[in-house]
Enzyme design. Structure first.
Site, PDB file in Angstrom:
ATOM      1  N   GLU A  53      11.475  16.801  14.505  1.00 43.15           N
ATOM      2  CA  GLU A  53      11.996  16.616  13.198  1.00 43.15           C
ATOM      3  C   GLU A  53      11.443  17.609  12.275  1.00 43.15           C
ATOM      4  O   GLU A  53      10.201  18.139  12.114  1.00 43.15           O
ATOM      5  CB  GLU A  53      11.410  15.215  12.620  1.00 43.15           C
ATOM      6  CG  GLU A  53      11.828  14.635  11.451  1.00 43.15           C
ATOM      7  CD  GLU A  53      11.204  13.341  11.039  1.00 43.15           C
ATOM      8  OE1 GLU A  53      10.127  13.124  11.156  1.00 43.15           O
ATOM      9  OE2 GLU A  53      12.112  12.576  10.256  1.00 43.15           O
ATOM     10  N   LYS A 107       0.881  -1.207  -0.038  1.00 43.16           N
ATOM     11  CA  LYS A 107      -0.020  -0.064   0.062  1.00 43.16           C
ATOM     12  C   LYS A 107       0.805   0.984  -0.089  1.00 43.16           C
ATOM     13  O   LYS A 107       1.525   1.380   0.998  1.00 43.16           O
ATOM     14  CB  LYS A 107      -0.980   0.035   1.342  1.00 43.16           C
ATOM     15  CG  LYS A 107      -1.880   1.047   1.261  1.00 43.16           C
ATOM     16  CD  LYS A 107      -2.728   1.206   2.281  1.00 43.16           C
ATOM     17  CE  LYS A 107      -2.274   1.944   3.573  1.00 43.16           C
ATOM     18  NZ  LYS A 107      -2.200   3.315   3.430  1.00 43.16           N
ATOM     19  N   CYS A 165      14.593  10.828   6.433  1.00 45.63           N
ATOM     20  CA  CYS A 165      14.325  10.559   7.908  1.00 45.63           C
ATOM     21  C   CYS A 165      15.998  10.729   8.445  1.00 45.63           C
ATOM     22  O   CYS A 165      16.047  10.994   9.687  1.00 45.63           O
ATOM     23  CB  CYS A 165      13.839   9.113   8.127  1.00 45.63           C
ATOM     24  SG  CYS A 165      15.002   7.941   6.983  1.00 45.63           S
ATOM     25  N   GLU A 222      10.200   1.639  10.885  1.00 39.66           N
ATOM     26  CA  GLU A 222      11.293   2.583  10.398  1.00 39.66           C
ATOM     27  C   GLU A 222      10.676   4.061  10.404  1.00 39.66           C
ATOM     28  O   GLU A 222       9.935   4.536   9.512  1.00 39.66           O
ATOM     29  CB  GLU A 222      12.115   2.305   9.057  1.00 39.66           C
ATOM     30  CG  GLU A 222      12.405   0.965   9.003  1.00 39.66           C
ATOM     31  CD  GLU A 222      13.751   0.713   9.710  1.00 39.66           C
ATOM     32  OE1 GLU A 222      14.195   1.818  10.300  1.00 39.66           O
ATOM     33  OE2 GLU A 222      14.274  -0.310   9.911  1.00 39.66           O
TER      34      GLU A 222
END
Ligand code: NAD
Length: 485
Positions: A381, A177, A287, A253
């Site tokens: 972040e 997906k 990331c 992750e």
């Protein structure tokens, strides 16, 4: 070579079909704002069809000759190289990728296919001694069965492929997906590639749907044995919970808040060059990106002057212009989110050294000095082309600052004394850290993954081979066993 078509459809059981709801999805170009595709979302029934197809294909795929599985992966690697420009165009159009980022991403996708092509003949078991007289033990390594994947939009092609290639190589079948923002580059174009490469029907399936309609159903699907998720920590926690409730393996992750430490004896020019790449590749939407820059006070001014001058020169704008380094963010929500982090940090005393101007979805490379630990640019972040810098006085302070986060994905540390660097690096609470380099590193054979809220599990080489397989203990009694009753 004819370009791929039908990329706005799902690939289920070897057929290209539309989603079976009336809920419409729009695939937008983040730079022009133009609609690339309008398509109906998948339903839970589509999800069922895909998982059933994957399950039916499982048995024969698991026992397919390893060399056949290898050759199919090598075919896919060859085709992706031949179609490199087509893949790069799609990454620019759908994900706002610059040419440099597109080249890196297609190369990585190619390389993981090559790495995984060796897995079918690396599925080693063991024989073991038994503590029962007259017995012997065997450990067989086996595929898990059906693996599901949920991937993000930032490096969609590679971050999908790093699960897909290993999972298929070791004999699993899959349902994927992709993110709604990268449904082509994270999903349907990969289905075209694997179809062209010759993978058998049902082995690989892609459903394209809205997460609020099919997300939880997809994650908890009883046929799937493992869900591989790459994305934000907030969504990842929910994925992990649903996987746990269904006794399903998960590999998570998640986000990062990566520190870039420059010690007093560092080569400043090299550190500046590294920090520029580590922060600004793909306009910071990585990331592993460098999120906080910590500089020893004795070289703070020199580093700041050189870093700001370099950031100011980075070309920004249209990602299809090969000179562009800073393309658009994925959408206007991202612009608003980052602007609010910058505004709040400025209120708390941060100083804009360059940037902080917005054109459409493009944010100019932005550097803020005077960062402190309470500011959003330190705590959160950023996932964009903005970064804060601050100074420290001692090695201990640098490590404490680096560890003052709930995340633990990647990092970097600069020093001319490599032994000092290695000692310090091992005290940073992170899954990956790079000395005299920057935080954006992913080699297809090396262990990639995070600690703390950056996730669980490791990608790469032997690490992902183990993650994507299970073992079965088979023991044999060679002599009649004496039982106590
Ligand atoms: P996101 O968490 O919003 O979405 C990730 C994926 O999850 C998308 O495909 C989305 O459609 C899907 N999703 C969302 N809600 C869902 C639900 N309820 N059920 C099932 N699927 C659902 O993340 P994003 O915005 O796509 O990506 C950015 C984030 O990903 C950043 O935090 C970044 O650090 C992280 N990331 C981590 C890594 C890594 O390897 N650690 C790599 C890339 C990105």
């Amino acid at each position: 070579m004819t370009p791929y078509t039908e990329l706005n459809r799902q690939f289920i059981n070897g057929k290209w079909i539309d989603g079976s709801t009336t809920a419409e999805m729009q695939n937008l170009n983040p730079f022009t704002g133009k609609v690339i595709h309008e398509l109906p979302s998948a339903s839970t029934a589509d999800v069922d069809t895909a998982f059933v197809a994957a399950k039916q294909a499982c048995g024969s795929w698991a026992v397919t000759n390893p060399l056949v599985r290898r050759d199919l992966l090598l075919n896919a690697a060859r085709i992706i190289s031949e179609r490199q420009e087509e893949f790069i165009d799609w990454l620019a159009k759908e994900a706002g990728s610059t040419y440099i980022k597109g080249v890196i991403e297609v190369q990585q996708a190619h390389d993981i296919l090559i790495e995984a092509a060796s897995f079918p003949t690396r599925m080693h078991g063991r024989t073991m001694a038994s503590t029962i007289d007259g017995k012997e033990s065997y450990v067989y390594r086996k595929p898990l069965g059906v693996v599901s994947l949920i991937s993000p939009w930032n490096f969609p092609l590679y971050l999908s492929m790093r699960t897909i290639a290993p999972a298929l190589a070791v004999g699993n079948t899959m349902v994927v997906k992709p993110s709604a923002e990268s449904l082509v580059t994270g999903g349907t174009i990969i289905a075209k590639l694997l179809e062209e490469a010759g993978f058998p029907t049902g082995v690989f399936n892609v459903v394209v749907g809205k997460s609020d309609l099919i997300g939880d159903y997809f994650t908890g699907h009883p046929i799937s044995k493992m869900v591989s998720f790459t994305g934000s920590t907030s969504v990842g926690r929910g994925i992990g919970r649903i996987a746990g409730e269904n006794a399903k393996k998960s590999a998570l992750e998640l986000g990062g808040n990566n520190a870039f430490i420059v010690l007093d004896d560092a080569d400043v020019d090299q550190a500046v060059a590294g920090a520029i790449f580590g922060r600004f590749l793909h306009q910071g939407q990585v990331c592993m990106a460098t999120n906080r820059i910590l500089i020893h006070q004795s070289i703070y001014e020199e580093f700041k002057t050189k870093f700001v001058a370099h950031a100011r020169q980075l070309p920004y704008g249209d990602p299809t212009d090969k000179q562009t380094i800073i393309g658009p963010l994925i959408d206007n929500k991202a612009i608003l989110r980052i602007q609010s982090m910058i505004d709040e940090s400025i209120k708390q005393g941060a100083v804009v050294e360059t940037g902080n101007l917005v054109q459409g979805n493009v944010l100019q490379p932005t550097v803020l000095s005077g960062m402190t630990i309470d500011m959003p640019i330190f705590k959160d972040e950023i996932f964009g082309p903005a970064v804060g810098i601050m100074s420290f006085a001692t090695d201990e302070e640098a490590i404490a600052l680096a560890n003052a986060t709930d995340y633990g994905l990647s990092g970097a540390l600069h020093t001319r004394d490599v032994y000092r660097g290695m000692k310090l690096a091992r005290t940073v609470e992170t899954g990956m850290i790079h000395i005299n380099d920057q935080s954006d590193n992913d080699e297809v054979h090396a262990p990639f993954g995070g600690e703390k809220l950056s996730g669980t599990g490791r990608f790469g080489g032997d690490f992902i081979l183990e993650e994507m397989t299970t073992v079965q203990w088979v023991s044999v009694a060679h002599e009649p066993r004496q039982y106590p009753f």
